[in-house]
Write a protein that holds these residues in place. Structure first.
Motif, PDB file in Angstrom:
ATOM      1  N   MET A   1      39.093  49.257  31.852  1.00 22.83           N
ATOM      2  CA  MET A   1      37.974  49.660  32.782  1.00 22.83           C
ATOM      3  C   MET A   1      37.058  50.577  31.941  1.00 22.83           C
ATOM      4  O   MET A   1      37.411  51.551  31.557  1.00 22.83           O
ATOM      5  CB  MET A   1      38.409  50.382  33.975  1.00 22.83           C
ATOM      6  N   VAL A   2      35.720  49.940  31.656  1.00 23.45           N
ATOM      7  CA  VAL A   2      34.807  50.515  30.934  1.00 23.45           C
ATOM      8  C   VAL A   2      33.832  50.896  31.716  1.00 23.45           C
ATOM      9  O   VAL A   2      33.047  50.114  32.351  1.00 23.45           O
ATOM     10  CB  VAL A   2      34.310  49.734  29.733  1.00 23.45           C
ATOM     11  N   ARG A   3      33.318  52.258  31.824  1.00 25.08           N
ATOM     12  CA  ARG A   3      32.201  52.829  32.713  1.00 25.08           C
ATOM     13  C   ARG A   3      31.228  53.475  31.490  1.00 25.08           C
ATOM     14  O   ARG A   3      31.698  54.153  30.771  1.00 25.08           O
ATOM     15  CB  ARG A   3      32.648  53.689  33.735  1.00 25.08           C
ATOM     16  N   VAL A   4      29.669  53.160  31.691  1.00 29.90           N
ATOM     17  CA  VAL A   4      28.840  53.926  30.960  1.00 29.90           C
ATOM     18  C   VAL A   4      28.111  54.757  31.682  1.00 29.90           C
ATOM     19  O   VAL A   4      27.454  54.361  32.784  1.00 29.90           O
ATOM     20  CB  VAL A   4      27.967  52.808  30.310  1.00 29.90           C
ATOM     21  N   VAL A   5      27.756  55.789  31.407  1.00 26.62           N
ATOM     22  CA  VAL A   5      27.132  56.834  32.008  1.00 26.62           C
ATOM     23  C   VAL A   5      25.534  56.976  31.412  1.00 26.62           C
ATOM     24  O   VAL A   5      25.605  57.394  30.222  1.00 26.62           O
ATOM     25  CB  VAL A   5      27.412  58.362  32.210  1.00 26.62           C
ATOM     26  N   THR A   6      24.676  56.547  31.925  1.00 28.47           N
ATOM     27  CA  THR A   6      23.280  56.535  31.693  1.00 28.47           C
ATOM     28  C   THR A   6      22.105  56.387  32.780  1.00 28.47           C
ATOM     29  O   THR A   6      22.647  55.803  33.900  1.00 28.47           O
ATOM     30  CB  THR A   6      22.992  55.516  30.542  1.00 28.47           C
TER      31      THR A   6
ATOM     32  N   GLU B   1      19.247  50.091  29.865  1.00 35.32           N
ATOM     33  CA  GLU B   1      20.653  49.823  29.331  1.00 35.32           C
ATOM     34  C   GLU B   1      21.852  49.626  30.449  1.00 35.32           C
ATOM     35  O   GLU B   1      22.699  49.057  30.015  1.00 35.32           O
ATOM     36  CB  GLU B   1      20.876  51.600  28.739  1.00 35.32           C
ATOM     37  N   GLN B   2      21.433  50.078  31.580  1.00 31.99           N
ATOM     38  CA  GLN B   2      22.593  49.767  32.775  1.00 31.99           C
ATOM     39  C   GLN B   2      22.829  48.220  33.108  1.00 31.99           C
ATOM     40  O   GLN B   2      23.782  47.734  32.955  1.00 31.99           O
ATOM     41  CB  GLN B   2      22.074  50.385  34.228  1.00 31.99           C
ATOM     42  N   GLN B   3      21.656  47.340  32.676  1.00 30.76           N
ATOM     43  CA  GLN B   3      21.689  46.113  32.925  1.00 30.76           C
ATOM     44  C   GLN B   3      22.471  45.388  31.740  1.00 30.76           C
ATOM     45  O   GLN B   3      23.107  44.576  31.919  1.00 30.76           O
ATOM     46  CB  GLN B   3      20.196  45.427  32.901  1.00 30.76           C
ATOM     47  N   ILE B   4      22.149  45.863  30.529  1.00 34.58           N
ATOM     48  CA  ILE B   4      22.964  45.345  29.371  1.00 34.58           C
ATOM     49  C   ILE B   4      24.306  45.865  29.683  1.00 34.58           C
ATOM     50  O   ILE B   4      25.379  44.666  29.325  1.00 34.58           O
ATOM     51  CB  ILE B   4      22.414  45.890  28.080  1.00 34.58           C
ATOM     52  N   VAL B   5      24.808  47.189  29.807  1.00 37.50           N
ATOM     53  CA  VAL B   5      26.264  47.148  30.201  1.00 37.50           C
ATOM     54  C   VAL B   5      26.840  46.334  31.251  1.00 37.50           C
ATOM     55  O   VAL B   5      28.004  45.928  30.895  1.00 37.50           O
ATOM     56  CB  VAL B   5      26.172  48.529  30.596  1.00 37.50           C
ATOM     57  N   LEU B   6      26.105  46.120  32.228  1.00 37.04           N
ATOM     58  CA  LEU B   6      26.466  45.128  33.479  1.00 37.04           C
ATOM     59  C   LEU B   6      27.084  43.589  32.865  1.00 37.04           C
ATOM     60  O   LEU B   6      27.839  43.034  33.105  1.00 37.04           O
ATOM     61  CB  LEU B   6      25.724  45.331  34.399  1.00 37.04           C
ATOM     62  N   GLY B   7      25.862  43.253  31.873  1.00 36.88           N
ATOM     63  CA  GLY B   7      26.270  41.799  31.301  1.00 36.88           C
ATOM     64  C   GLY B   7      27.406  41.841  30.354  1.00 36.88           C
ATOM     65  O   GLY B   7      27.822  40.814  30.128  1.00 36.88           O
ATOM     66  N   ILE B   8      27.486  43.155  29.761  1.00 41.92           N
ATOM     67  CA  ILE B   8      28.759  43.077  28.864  1.00 41.92           C
ATOM     68  C   ILE B   8      30.172  43.123  29.522  1.00 41.92           C
ATOM     69  O   ILE B   8      31.053  42.581  28.987  1.00 41.92           O
ATOM     70  CB  ILE B   8      28.717  44.420  27.765  1.00 41.92           C
ATOM     71  N   GLY B   9      30.085  43.450  30.873  1.00 39.02           N
ATOM     72  CA  GLY B   9      31.347  43.404  31.445  1.00 39.02           C
ATOM     73  C   GLY B   9      31.918  44.656  31.905  1.00 39.02           C
ATOM     74  O   GLY B   9      32.882  45.121  32.606  1.00 39.02           O
ATOM     75  N   ALA B  10      30.992  45.976  31.444  1.00 40.76           N
ATOM     76  CA  ALA B  10      31.450  47.201  31.922  1.00 40.76           C
ATOM     77  C   ALA B  10      30.689  47.621  33.214  1.00 40.76           C
ATOM     78  O   ALA B  10      29.861  46.860  33.734  1.00 40.76           O
ATOM     79  CB  ALA B  10      30.804  48.153  30.903  1.00 40.76           C
TER      80      ALA B  10
ATOM     81  N   MET C   1      27.114  54.212  35.656  1.00 39.19           N
ATOM     82  CA  MET C   1      27.148  55.401  36.625  1.00 39.19           C
ATOM     83  C   MET C   1      25.833  56.012  36.209  1.00 39.19           C
ATOM     84  O   MET C   1      25.482  56.106  34.903  1.00 39.19           O
ATOM     85  CB  MET C   1      28.098  56.128  36.274  1.00 39.19           C
ATOM     86  N   VAL C   2      25.253  56.574  37.027  1.00 42.33           N
ATOM     87  CA  VAL C   2      24.139  57.262  36.591  1.00 42.33           C
ATOM     88  C   VAL C   2      24.752  58.866  36.492  1.00 42.33           C
ATOM     89  O   VAL C   2      25.715  59.162  36.867  1.00 42.33           O
ATOM     90  CB  VAL C   2      22.768  57.427  37.610  1.00 42.33           C
ATOM     91  N   PRO C   3      24.087  59.530  35.887  1.00 43.49           N
ATOM     92  CA  PRO C   3      24.562  60.719  35.317  1.00 43.49           C
ATOM     93  C   PRO C   3      25.059  61.822  36.645  1.00 43.49           C
ATOM     94  O   PRO C   3      26.159  62.444  36.680  1.00 43.49           O
ATOM     95  CB  PRO C   3      23.525  61.759  34.656  1.00 43.49           C
ATOM     96  N   LYS C   4      24.257  61.685  37.671  1.00 42.81           N
ATOM     97  CA  LYS C   4      24.441  62.444  38.692  1.00 42.81           C
ATOM     98  C   LYS C   4      25.789  61.994  39.499  1.00 42.81           C
ATOM     99  O   LYS C   4      26.444  62.781  39.969  1.00 42.81           O
ATOM    100  CB  LYS C   4      23.256  62.130  39.902  1.00 42.81           C
TER     101      LYS C   4
ATOM    102  N   LEU D   1      29.291  58.101  27.539  1.00 41.87           N
ATOM    103  CA  LEU D   1      28.108  58.729  28.139  1.00 41.87           C
ATOM    104  C   LEU D   1      26.942  58.700  26.898  1.00 41.87           C
ATOM    105  O   LEU D   1      27.409  58.832  25.811  1.00 41.87           O
ATOM    106  CB  LEU D   1      28.481  60.176  28.518  1.00 41.87           C
ATOM    107  N   ASP D   2      25.820  58.456  27.365  1.00 38.26           N
ATOM    108  CA  ASP D   2      24.635  58.819  26.422  1.00 38.26           C
ATOM    109  C   ASP D   2      24.137  60.174  26.547  1.00 38.26           C
ATOM    110  O   ASP D   2      23.795  60.728  27.567  1.00 38.26           O
ATOM    111  CB  ASP D   2      23.500  57.768  26.950  1.00 38.26           C
ATOM    112  N   GLY D   3      24.908  61.099  25.713  1.00 34.43           N
ATOM    113  CA  GLY D   3      24.693  62.737  25.505  1.00 34.43           C
ATOM    114  C   GLY D   3      23.352  63.002  25.890  1.00 34.43           C
ATOM    115  O   GLY D   3      23.260  63.791  27.039  1.00 34.43           O
ATOM    116  N   TYR D   4      22.182  62.844  25.301  1.00 39.61           N
ATOM    117  CA  TYR D   4      20.877  63.300  25.678  1.00 39.61           C
ATOM    118  C   TYR D   4      20.504  63.032  26.739  1.00 39.61           C
ATOM    119  O   TYR D   4      19.973  63.650  27.328  1.00 39.61           O
ATOM    120  CB  TYR D   4      20.020  62.995  24.268  1.00 39.61           C
TER     121      TYR D   4
END
Length: 175
Positions: free
Chosen positions: A106-111, A116-125, A128-131, A13-16
């Protein structure tokens, strides 16, 4: 049809970003940054306990003065404060890519950051949006509450142990 079975689940998760995107935390953020961070960390510890997932929250110290990245580990839960001139996004990208290299992860990134979402998808993760994350967390808590609200709270040990075990213990006591 075959289903992929993941051995390890990671949530980053991107904390801030999360603090600013979710109302319960954003209100608190206006009063105290430290209290808002602590509230999010408490929720993430609980999430980790409920799911068993490895959870990493990354707080951006881009304009901070620390020369090193600070990582605090609490079992499966980690809090990261990036070093000076390092964004949370760049740290998350490196971590997500490293974890995604193992196809059993399985890697999920919350931002909520679209780029950043597009980069994460390109990486293979996955992203998720925070909501979405917060709704998942609240649903887990609700399900847990429902599971235990119908179970009586016992005041004695006898109320918690099966009868055949109590009988055995009574036989031992009488010896």
């Amino acid at each position: 049809m075959a289903f992929k079975v993941y051995l390890y689940k990671h949530l980053i998760l991107d904390g801030y970003n999360v603090l600013n995107a979710l109302e319960p935390f954003s209100k608190q953020l206006k009063i105290s940054l430290e209290d808002a961070r602590q509230s999010l960390n408490d929720a993430l510890r609980e999430y980790t306990a409920l799911t068993g997932e490895h959870v990493v929250v990354v707080y951006d110290a881009y304009k901070g003065k620390s020369k090193i990245t600070k990582i605090e580990k609490f079992g499966q839960f980690e809090v990261v404060f990036t070093k000076e001139n390092e964004t949370a996004d760049s740290y998350i990208e490196v971590l997500a890519e490293s974890l995604s290299d193992n196809k059993r992860n399985m890697v999920r990134v919350v931002t909520s950051d679209w780029a950043e979402q597009q980069i994460v998808l390109g990486i293979g993760a996955s992203r998720m949006v925070p909501k979405e994350f917060y709704q998942e967390y609240l649903k887990l808590k609700t399900n847990l509450k429902k599971e235990y609200e119908h179970k009586p709270a016992f005041a004695t040990l006898e109320g918690r142990i099966e009868t055949h075990i109590l009988d055995e213990l009574e036989k031992w006591r009488k010896r």
